[in-house]
Every structure is written in structure tokens, then in C-alpha cells.
Design a protein around this motif. Structure first.
Motif, PDB file in Angstrom:
ATOM      1  N   GLU A 410       0.843  -1.111   0.225  1.00 16.94           N
ATOM      2  CA  GLU A 410       0.053   0.007  -0.099  1.00 16.94           C
ATOM      3  C   GLU A 410       0.985   1.140   0.070  1.00 16.94           C
ATOM      4  OE1 GLU A 410      -2.793   2.536   2.838  1.00 16.94           O
ATOM      5  OE2 GLU A 410      -1.206   1.211   3.757  1.00 16.94           O
ATOM      6  N   GLU A 411       2.016   1.277   0.834  1.00 16.84           N
ATOM      7  CA  GLU A 411       2.818   2.327   0.780  1.00 16.84           C
ATOM      8  C   GLU A 411       3.483   2.655  -0.547  1.00 16.84           C
ATOM      9  OE1 GLU A 411       5.585   4.329   4.300  1.00 16.84           O
ATOM     10  OE2 GLU A 411       5.726   2.097   3.871  1.00 16.84           O
ATOM     11  N   MET A 412       4.038   1.641  -1.062  1.00 22.71           N
ATOM     12  CA  MET A 412       4.453   1.847  -2.484  1.00 22.71           C
ATOM     13  C   MET A 412       3.478   2.255  -3.291  1.00 22.71           C
ATOM     14  SD  MET A 412       7.724   1.274  -2.300  1.00 22.71           S
ATOM     15  CE  MET A 412       7.680   1.841  -0.489  1.00 22.71           C
ATOM     16  N   LYS A 442       8.090  -6.274  -4.424  1.00 18.84           N
ATOM     17  CA  LYS A 442       9.521  -6.101  -4.770  1.00 18.84           C
ATOM     18  C   LYS A 442      10.209  -4.823  -4.495  1.00 18.84           C
ATOM     19  CE  LYS A 442       9.925 -10.422  -6.308  1.00 18.84           C
ATOM     20  NZ  LYS A 442      10.852 -11.542  -5.350  1.00 18.84           N
ATOM     21  N   LEU A 443       9.171  -3.711  -4.872  1.00 24.57           N
ATOM     22  CA  LEU A 443       9.762  -2.398  -4.652  1.00 24.57           C
ATOM     23  C   LEU A 443       9.728  -2.110  -3.132  1.00 24.57           C
ATOM     24  CD1 LEU A 443      10.568   0.359  -5.640  1.00 24.57           C
ATOM     25  CD2 LEU A 443       8.207   0.812  -6.063  1.00 24.57           C
ATOM     26  N   ALA A 444       8.732  -2.615  -2.491  1.00 25.06           N
ATOM     27  CA  ALA A 444       8.746  -2.470  -0.772  1.00 25.06           C
ATOM     28  C   ALA A 444       9.968  -3.249  -0.262  1.00 25.06           C
ATOM     29  CB  ALA A 444       7.452  -2.885  -0.442  1.00 25.06           C
ATOM     30  N   GLU A 445      10.314  -4.442  -0.835  1.00 20.86           N
ATOM     31  CA  GLU A 445      11.315  -5.236  -0.308  1.00 20.86           C
ATOM     32  C   GLU A 445      12.812  -4.349  -0.636  1.00 20.86           C
ATOM     33  OE1 GLU A 445      11.433  -8.915  -2.098  1.00 20.86           O
ATOM     34  OE2 GLU A 445       9.417  -9.455  -1.447  1.00 20.86           O
ATOM     35  N   TRP A 446      12.716  -3.613  -1.716  1.00 23.42           N
ATOM     36  CA  TRP A 446      13.928  -2.997  -2.154  1.00 23.42           C
ATOM     37  C   TRP A 446      14.215  -1.902  -1.064  1.00 23.42           C
ATOM     38  CZ3 TRP A 446      17.994  -2.261  -5.393  1.00 23.42           C
ATOM     39  CH2 TRP A 446      18.531  -0.745  -5.549  1.00 23.42           C
TER      40      TRP A 446
END
Length: 582
Positions: A410-412, A442-446
């Protein structure tokens, strides 16, 4: 008797229509000799509680009425507990959905509170004030006021019977004298109630729909238009549940458009017919913002929550609304609904994302007091936070850990999709992932792996992180250097569509060195405009024109970003390809 109606809003830009409506209704109907002085005070949850408390203390009210919602109940309870200590004679009353459904429990928990107004408040509030004006018969008088719970002189709690609804035309227009419209969202209701039975929503408790007459609505809309209010947000639960009512309002705002005011409506999308869609598509770009609650595409989930949506029909309606390129479209999803596990929710996400709304709002289930869903919490294995906003923590179908992952997505989504600032970049990136959900996951994991916090990142940092993330991923899947350069150029375009900056950030790479081309371009535009025409640029020198625009050399040629001509839907600067002969 001095009566203060107070509300603690979530943000300064918000207003609280409830306190304005109660004041307007009572003022018109109370006897002029009653001696009641009504005032309104609005605060925000970001203000120090001590400052709110001292302001109320200095106003010296005899009666304090507070409007209670999930976003302010914690602050409101702390406020009344402390106020009761320093103002022991103050008669404190609460109202609103957060206290209406368990009023007796509220009074047991908050001994400083005298009573609670339950449900719709206009007539109840007026009768309460009339009763408080006669203290010699107070207990007897309170016993006759429908729609309240109160503490007796013996410190027992009495809950009176419910009150019926008023006709909506009886509610007075609330904004004539009261509000400074600068930098505020104006809330307006042309109907109350909802015909649908969505189990997570309090509107399902009362299925009676009442409409404000079109004669009154037109007069009130014209008031907003004359005042050039930036945004009017209709709080009607299902704006188009009465089609003729909705069409009448849309026709009026089309015929009386002031070129400024934006109107926000919550619709049921699959109820829209061709005539409705044609009318909506004929409105000024940016004049209307439409929000449609999809919530889920899982048929079993939708049946369980009594929300009957034809998703194929809704998808077709969405495409039709988008075809006009004039409507800012919001689609909503809710995580944590019954029968929705992680894989089901990911499917819902990807299917709704594919419709490409301007905003995809990923919300999390709130277990509201009094809602039908709250009564099935044991059956659903539903765990939620003890304090407001009572947000889901876990269900039989989805774990807390999975909801934490969805929070990160959600944040991303908010930063990179809903901001609308990265459209070209995301378009290049999305096909390199199995699904849109995987991209944002994946962007959140980054961000997590690099110890980044998007909430505390500058605008430039957000661009830089997306560039680094994308280039790293593209390299890992073996794309060509040419494709990686196209990705970088897409991000450069996104950046300059929004940002008119003189100092180029280093992550964009070096600026084109053809200074002579740039000098000649602006010199020619100042003498004989070809690209920079119109009132904004008339009579401007070349240096001023350069400061108002940006020239960028990409692989396919030179492009001009015109910040005086922004798209009303996206706020992006006009981007024009420049012919190289000057």
C-alpha cells in the motif's frame, strides 16, 4: 447558557459538517428568549491536547458537545477525562457513530460524560438544549428526549428509545456564514442512508434513503460555485442510488461550471447507464472526481458481505469513464474481508489495477461498532486493534504477516502509483514483472533492504530510488542496454513533467551540452513564438521563458516541458517534441 459544539478533525483541510448542521438546525428553531448561545470550535488530531483543552477552558462553555469518529475518539476521550477534572460543572455530551451504538458502555467508561446523542442528531440536539434550559426539571426532561443515553442524579445510566429521521429538507444549509473556504474541503450531503447492505458498513443498519429536494440542492450548489470553492465532496453513501437525482445534479454543475470547483462523488459503478456515462464524459476535464468501491473481485467474498457487484460490467463502465479523459477515477479495495486469502487478494489487486484508475486505494477492513460484520467476528476468526480505528489484524483466511506485507505494498502504491508522478516509468517497468502486485511487493522489499523510509524521503529521493530499483531489476532479467536507457529516459520525462527545477539532480545524468541550440531556441521564441504562445508567455524575454520551461535532449530528439500548460487531470506539464531546425 453557552453551548460549544466541538470537533477534532484528522486534518486542517477537513471540516465537520455534523456540528455545523446541529448548530444551524437548533438556531432556527430555538425560542429567541431561550438564552442559548451556540458556538463551534474545530481542532485537529495533530494539535497538542493541552492546547485544545486550554482553548475550550478559556471559552467557558456551560455545555460541551463533541463529535466522535474512529479518527478522533482516542483524543476525544483523553480530552473529556482531563476537562472533567478542571471544569467539574461542565456538562459534557458526545455524539456521532463512534458512540451511538454502545452509548451505555461509553458512559460507564467515561464518568465525566453526562450523556450521548445516538443516531441522527438535529432534532435530538434541539430538544436536549430545550431541556437543559430548565434545570429544575432536568431528569424528568431528559427522560422524555428520544435518541439519548444519560447519567441520572443517582449515577445510573438510562438509555431512551430511538428517534425517527427528519426529512432531509428540514436540515438547514450549513455554510452560509460559518466557514472560511480557503484551503478547505467542503463536505455536502444531498441524501442520507443507503439502499445496500454491505456488512462492513454502518449505512447497512439504516436502509432508508432520504433525498434533499433538487430545488434546495441547486441553490446550495450555486452558493459553492459563486464562492469558487476548490472542492465539494458529496458525503452521500451511494450518490447514484437514485438515478434521476444524480443526473439532475450532474446536469446542473455542467450548465453552471465556474472552471474551478471540483466535485467528488461516491458511486456504484455497475448502476451507471449509457446516458449517465455520456453526461459524465461531457464535463470539463477535472470537474468531477468519481470514487467506486470495488472492495474485492472474489465472488464468495462479495456474497458474504452482501455486496453484489458485476465486475465485468464494472470494468466496462470504468473503461467508458476513462475514455473521456476528463474524470479523475478512484477505485477502492479492502484487505481483510471474509473468504479473501492472500492469493485471492492479489488476484483482486491485479484485476482492479488493470483498469488503470487514477488512484487505486488499498484500504484495510475496519470492524465498526454496530456493523453486521462485527457480530460475526468469532465465526471469521477476526482479530482487530483494541483501539480505533479497529483495523483488522488477522482472519481465518489471512495472517497478520500477510497483512503486514500488504501494508508495505500500500505504501509503495501511494508513493509511486497514486501520486501520478511516475506514470511513464511504471509503464516501462510493469511488463518486466509477472504482475503489478509483484512489482510493488518487490519495490517494498527494495526499500526495506536499503533501510529506506518513503514517508521521510524527499521527492528527488523517490525518483532516485525508483531509478536504482528499476535498473537493478532490468539488469537481473537481462534486458538490453537500449531498454535500460529507455527506462532512464522515461523517468527523466516523469521528473520534468512535474518538476521545474534549475539545478539538475545528479541521478538523472548529465544535461545535454548543446548550449547554442538552447540559446537560439529561447531567443527565437521571444521574438516570434512558435511553441510558447499565449498570455502566460506574451512579452517575456528569453531568460524568463527559459526559467518557465525546460528543454531536454532524449534519444529521439529535443523536447520542451511547458509548465504554464499543465494537464488538469494529471498536473503534468505539456511535453512537446521540438523540430531541430531553428
Amino acid at each position: 447558557m453557552k453551548v460549544l459544539l466541538a470537533a477534532i478533525n484528522s486534518k486542517y483541510i477537513h471540516s465537520n459538517p455534523a456540528v455545523y448542521s446541529l448548530k444551524a438546525y437548533a438556531e432556527k428553531r430555538l425560542d429567541s428568549e431561550s438564552g442559548v448561545e451556540l458556538a463551534i470550535a474545530e481542532y485537529t488530531i495533530n494539535q497538542p491536547l493541552g492546547r485544545i483543552m486550554s482553548d475550550i477552558y478559556q471559552r467557558k462553555p456551560d455545555v460541551l458537545c463533541l463529535s466522535c469518529y474512529i479518527w478522533n475518539i482516542r483524543e476525544t476521550e483523553r480530552l473529556v477525562q482531563n476537562l472533567g477534572k478542571v471544569m467539574p460543572e461542565l456538562s459534557i455530551w458526545l455524539g456521532g457513530p463512534e458512540v451511538s451504538f454502545d452509548a451505555a458502555t461509553v458512559l460507564q467508561r467515561l464518568p465525566k460524560v453526562k450523556g450521548v446523542l445516538c443516531g441522527e442528531g438535529e432534532e435530538t440536539f434541539k430538544e436536549l438544549l430545550q431541556t437543559l434550559c430548565e434545570p429544575q426539571n432536568l431528569m424528568e426532561g431528559l427522560a422524555g428526549v428520544k435518541g439519548i443515553a444519560f447519567r441520572t442524579d443517582e449515577d445510573t445510566i438510562r438509555v431512551n428509545g430511538a428517534r425517527g429521521h427528519i426529512a432531509l429538507d428540514e436540515a438547514d444549509f450549513i455554510y452560509k456564514r460559518e466557514l472560511n473556504f480557503d484551503n478547505r474541503i467542503i463536505y455536502y450531503e444531498s441524501s442520507r442512508g443507503c439502499p445496500f447492505q454491505c456488512s462492513y458498513c454502518l449505512s447497512s443498519v439504516d436502509k432508508t434513503v432520504r433525498l434533499r429536494s433538487m430545488e434546495k440542492v441547486r441553490q446550495e450548489l450555486q452558493f459553492f460555485l459563486d464562492k469558487k470553492v476548490p472542492q465539494v465532496k458529496f458525503v452521500d453513501r451511494t450518490f447514484n442510488c437514485d438515478r434521476n437525482h444524480a443526473l439532475g445534479i450532474w446536469r446542473y454543475i455542467k450548465e453552471h461550471d465556474n472552471g474551478i470547483t471540483n466535485f467528488h462523488f461516491e458511486l456504484t459503478g455497475d448502476l451507471l447507464l449509457e446516458e449517465d456515462l455520456a453526461l459524465l464524459n461531457s464535463l470539463r476535464p477535472g470537474q468531477v472526481q468519481v470514487e467506486i468501491g470495488v472492495q474485492s473481485t472474489n465472488a464468495e467474498t462479495l456474497r458474504e458481505i452482501h455486496r453484489y457487484v458485476d465486475f465485468q460490467r464494472l470494468a466496462a463502465v470504468t473503461e467508458r469513464l476513462k475514455a473521456g479523459q476528463n474524470i479523475h477515477l478512484h477505485l477502492d479495495l479492502i484487505a481483510g474481508l471474509p473468504y479473501e486469502n492472500m492469493s485471492s487478494f492479489i488476484r483482486s489487486f491485479n484485476e482492479v489495477y488493470a483498469l488503470k484508475p487514477e488512484q487505486l486505494q488499498l484500504g484495510f477492513l475496519k470492524v465498526l461498532k454496530g456493523s453486521p460484520l462485527a457480530k460475526k467476528q468469532e465465526e471469521y476468526g477476526l482479530l482487530y486493534t483494541e483501539e480505533a480505528p479497529y483495523e483488522v489484524l488477522q482472519t481465518r483466511w489471512i495472517t497478520y504477516g500477510e497483512l503486514v506485507q500488504l501494508k508495505a505494498v500500500e505504501e509503495m502504491l501511494e508513493v509511486y502509483y497514486n501520486s501520478g508522478q511516475f506514470a511513464d516509468t511504471l509503464e516501462k517497468l510493469e511488463p518486466r514483472f509477472e504482475s503489478p502486485f509483484e512489482l510493488y511487493s518487490k519495490l517494498a522489499e527494495w526499500y526495506d533492504a536499503n533501510n529506506r523510509d518513503p514517508a521521510n524521503s524527499s521527492r528527488n529521493t523517490k525518483y532516485e530510488e525508483l531509478l536504482s530499483f528499476g535498473l537493478t531489476h532490468l539488469e537481473s532479467v537481462g534486458v538490453s542496454k537500449s531498454a535500460m536507457e529507455e527506462y532512464r529516459e522515461a523517468l527523466i520525462c516523469d521528473y520534468y513533467k512535474r518538476e521545474n527545477v534549475r539545478s539538475r539532480p545528479s541521478f538523472l545524468g548529465p544535461e545535454a551540452s548543446d548550449k547554442e541550440f538552447i540559446r537560439c531556441f529561447y531567443a527565437n521564441e521571444a521574438k516570434k513564438p512558435r511553441y510558447l504562445k499565449g498570455e502566460s508567455y506574451e512579452g517575456k524575454e528569453s531568460r524568463t521563458l527559459r526559467n518557465m520551461t525546460h528543454l531536454e535532449k532524449l534519444k529521439s530528439g529535443w523536447y520542451l516541458f511547458d509548465y504554464a500548460d499543465r494537464n488538469p487531470m494529471t498536473n503534468n506539464a505539456r511535453m512537446i517534441k521540438i523540430e531541430t531546425e531553428i
